[in-house]
Motif scaffolding. Structure first.
Motif, short mmCIF file in Angstrom:
data_model
loop_
_atom_site.label_atom_id
_atom_site.label_comp_id
_atom_site.label_asym_id
_atom_site.label_seq_id
_atom_site.Cartn_x
_atom_site.Cartn_y
_atom_site.Cartn_z
N ILE A 264 0.85 -1.20 0.00
CA ILE A 264 0.00 0.00 0.00
C ILE A 264 0.88 1.24 0.00
CG2 ILE A 264 -1.62 1.37 1.38
CD1 ILE A 264 -2.94 -1.27 2.19
N ALA A 265 1.90 1.24 0.81
CA ALA A 265 2.82 2.38 0.85
C ALA A 265 3.53 2.55 -0.50
CB ALA A 265 3.84 2.20 1.97
N ARG A 266 3.95 1.45 -1.08
CA ARG A 266 4.65 1.51 -2.37
C ARG A 266 3.73 1.99 -3.49
NH1 ARG A 266 9.46 -2.04 -3.92
NH2 ARG A 266 10.05 -1.00 -5.83
N ALA A 267 2.45 1.63 -3.41
CA ALA A 267 1.48 2.01 -4.44
C ALA A 267 1.26 3.52 -4.50
CB ALA A 267 0.15 1.29 -4.21
N LYS A 268 1.63 4.22 -3.45
CA LYS A 268 1.52 5.69 -3.48
C LYS A 268 2.48 6.27 -4.51
CE LYS A 268 -0.05 6.20 1.24
NZ LYS A 268 0.24 6.71 2.57
N ASP A 269 3.58 5.57 -4.79
CA ASP A 269 4.59 6.04 -5.73
C ASP A 269 4.46 5.44 -7.12
OD1 ASP A 269 5.84 7.59 -3.72
OD2 ASP A 269 6.94 5.81 -3.03
N GLU A 270 4.02 4.18 -7.18
CA GLU A 270 3.91 3.49 -8.47
C GLU A 270 2.91 2.34 -8.35
OE1 GLU A 270 7.48 1.39 -9.59
OE2 GLU A 270 7.88 0.77 -7.54
N PRO A 271 2.25 1.98 -9.46
CA PRO A 271 1.34 0.83 -9.41
C PRO A 271 2.10 -0.45 -9.05
CG PRO A 271 1.00 2.12 -11.41
CD PRO A 271 2.24 2.64 -10.76
N VAL A 272 1.43 -1.32 -8.34
CA VAL A 272 1.99 -2.61 -7.96
C VAL A 272 1.18 -3.70 -8.66
CG1 VAL A 272 2.48 -4.20 -6.07
CG2 VAL A 272 2.74 -1.72 -5.72
N ILE A 273 1.86 -4.51 -9.46
CA ILE A 273 1.20 -5.61 -10.16
C ILE A 273 1.28 -6.85 -9.28
CG2 ILE A 273 1.28 -7.11 -12.19
CD1 ILE A 273 2.57 -4.73 -13.67
N ILE A 274 0.13 -7.48 -9.08
CA ILE A 274 0.07 -8.71 -8.28
C ILE A 274 -0.23 -9.85 -9.24
CG2 ILE A 274 -1.07 -9.91 -6.38
CD1 ILE A 274 -1.78 -7.07 -5.29
N THR A 275 0.67 -10.84 -9.26
CA THR A 275 0.51 -11.96 -10.19
C THR A 275 0.06 -13.21 -9.45
OG1 THR A 275 2.82 -12.65 -9.98
CG2 THR A 275 2.29 -11.08 -11.73
N ARG A 276 -0.58 -14.08 -10.19
CA ARG A 276 -0.99 -15.38 -9.67
C ARG A 276 -0.80 -16.38 -10.79
NH1 ARG A 276 -6.54 -16.64 -6.39
NH2 ARG A 276 -5.71 -18.53 -5.42
N TYR A 277 -0.05 -17.41 -10.52
CA TYR A 277 0.29 -18.42 -11.53
C TYR A 277 0.92 -17.78 -12.77
CZ TYR A 277 -2.79 -21.15 -8.55
OH TYR A 277 -3.38 -21.75 -7.46
N GLY A 278 1.73 -16.75 -12.54
CA GLY A 278 2.47 -16.11 -13.62
C GLY A 278 1.70 -15.11 -14.45
N ARG A 279 0.45 -14.86 -14.09
CA ARG A 279 -0.38 -13.91 -14.84
C ARG A 279 -0.82 -12.77 -13.93
NH1 ARG A 279 -4.30 -17.76 -18.45
NH2 ARG A 279 -2.62 -18.60 -19.73
N THR A 280 -1.03 -11.61 -14.52
CA THR A 280 -1.51 -10.48 -13.74
C THR A 280 -2.89 -10.78 -13.18
OG1 THR A 280 -0.24 -8.92 -15.07
CG2 THR A 280 -2.07 -8.01 -13.80
#
Length: 90
Positions: A17-33
């Protein structure tokens, strides 16, 4: 953009959440967004951008359909149907 697995995200969500203030954070599952974590400001910006783009697309489609209707009513109906389906997927 920062990228993490869903497992990593579940262990360090507060940090993300803190990092998302500066840049989008991509969360992957099984290698896919699977998801993208954005700041509130970024989310509002993208929502407004999409809303404005949708209005332009709708206006352009209606103008095109009106023009097509003068020549071919069936073509206009198909064009508006395609547009309506595309908005339903958003």
């Amino acid at each position: 953009m920062h990228e993490v697995t869903s497992h990593e995200a579940s262990r360090s969500f507060g940090d993300l959440i803190a990092r998302a203030k500066d840049e989008p954070v991509i969360i992957t599952r099984y290698g896919r967004t699977a998801a993208v974590l954005l700041s509130g400001a970024q989310f509002r910006f993208y929502t407004e951008l999409l809303k404005n783009a949708s209005r332009r697309e709708m206006y352009n489609a209606v103008v095109s359909a009106e023009t097509a209707c003068a020549a071919d009513e069936g073509k206009a109906v198909r064009a508006l149907g395609k547009l309506a389906r595309s908005f339903g997927r958003r």
